[in-house]
Design a protein around this motif. Sequence first.
Motif, PDB file in Angstrom:
ATOM      1  N   ALA A  25       0.853  -1.192   0.000  1.00 51.41           N
ATOM      2  CA  ALA A  25       0.000   0.000   0.000  1.00 51.41           C
ATOM      3  C   ALA A  25       0.888   1.240   0.000  1.00 51.41           C
ATOM      4  O   ALA A  25       2.070   1.170   0.319  1.00 51.41           O
ATOM      5  CB  ALA A  25      -0.920  -0.009   1.208  1.00 51.41           C
ATOM      6  N   GLY A  26       0.275   2.355  -0.344  1.00 49.81           N
ATOM      7  CA  GLY A  26       1.021   3.605  -0.375  1.00 49.81           C
ATOM      8  C   GLY A  26       1.543   3.899  -1.774  1.00 49.81           C
ATOM      9  O   GLY A  26       0.817   3.738  -2.753  1.00 49.81           O
ATOM     10  N   ASP A  72       0.676 -10.024  -8.655  1.00 46.11           N
ATOM     11  CA  ASP A  72      -0.505  -9.422  -9.274  1.00 46.11           C
ATOM     12  C   ASP A  72      -0.355  -7.917  -9.143  1.00 46.11           C
ATOM     13  O   ASP A  72      -0.634  -7.341  -8.085  1.00 46.11           O
ATOM     14  CB  ASP A  72      -1.777  -9.920  -8.583  1.00 46.11           C
ATOM     15  CG  ASP A  72      -3.038  -9.443  -9.273  1.00 46.11           C
ATOM     16  OD1 ASP A  72      -3.002  -8.401  -9.964  1.00 46.11           O
ATOM     17  OD2 ASP A  72      -4.085 -10.112  -9.103  1.00 46.11           O
ATOM     18  N   ASN A  73       0.098  -7.283 -10.197  1.00 45.20           N
ATOM     19  CA  ASN A  73       0.352  -5.844 -10.131  1.00 45.20           C
ATOM     20  C   ASN A  73      -0.933  -5.040  -9.954  1.00 45.20           C
ATOM     21  O   ASN A  73      -0.914  -3.965  -9.349  1.00 45.20           O
ATOM     22  CB  ASN A  73       1.090  -5.394 -11.389  1.00 45.20           C
ATOM     23  CG  ASN A  73       2.521  -5.903 -11.427  1.00 45.20           C
ATOM     24  OD1 ASN A  73       3.175  -6.018 -10.398  1.00 45.20           O
ATOM     25  ND2 ASN A  73       3.002  -6.227 -12.619  1.00 45.20           N
ATOM     26  N   ALA A  74      -2.036  -5.550 -10.453  1.00 45.16           N
ATOM     27  CA  ALA A  74      -3.307  -4.831 -10.308  1.00 45.16           C
ATOM     28  C   ALA A  74      -3.733  -4.767  -8.842  1.00 45.16           C
ATOM     29  O   ALA A  74      -4.388  -3.810  -8.410  1.00 45.16           O
ATOM     30  CB  ALA A  74      -4.384  -5.516 -11.135  1.00 45.16           C
ATOM     31  N   LYS A  75      -3.342  -5.791  -8.068  1.00 46.45           N
ATOM     32  CA  LYS A  75      -3.679  -5.834  -6.645  1.00 46.45           C
ATOM     33  C   LYS A  75      -2.503  -5.443  -5.764  1.00 46.45           C
ATOM     34  O   LYS A  75      -2.616  -5.480  -4.542  1.00 46.45           O
ATOM     35  CB  LYS A  75      -4.154  -7.244  -6.268  1.00 46.45           C
ATOM     36  CG  LYS A  75      -5.442  -7.675  -6.951  1.00 46.45           C
ATOM     37  CD  LYS A  75      -5.866  -9.055  -6.490  1.00 46.45           C
ATOM     38  CE  LYS A  75      -7.173  -9.475  -7.137  1.00 46.45           C
ATOM     39  NZ  LYS A  75      -7.610 -10.830  -6.691  1.00 46.45           N
TER      40      LYS A  75
END
Length: 116
Positions: A25-26, A72-75
């Motif tokens: 996150a961030g 998973d780059n989207a997540k």
Amino acid sequence: QVQLVESGGGLVQAGGSLRLSCAAAGSTFSITTMGWYRQAPGKQRELVATIVSGDNINYADSVKGRFTISRDNAKNTVYLQMNGLKPDDTAVYYCNAASYIYGAVWGPGTQVTVSS
């Protein structure tokens, strides 16, 4: 800042499987490499696996053929599928991200215990 949170650790019998997850996150746009490290009691922290992209993956010799890292780059999440677990795999597993702004970022760790 970049924050990492691991999940999925636990107690498993030898030969069993576990899947670790690490959510970032961030400022996740700044992350290049993500990976997993582990530290057993009385030992130094060691690399388990790293991933930059789907075809740029590195494994420690001790886990090749048993562990699979994916991303998973989207997540903004990296996974570690661990099969054929051995008592020697018992350790605290740490997620790591390399940020081109903040440098190396570590998660708090998750305990994996493999009973014989």
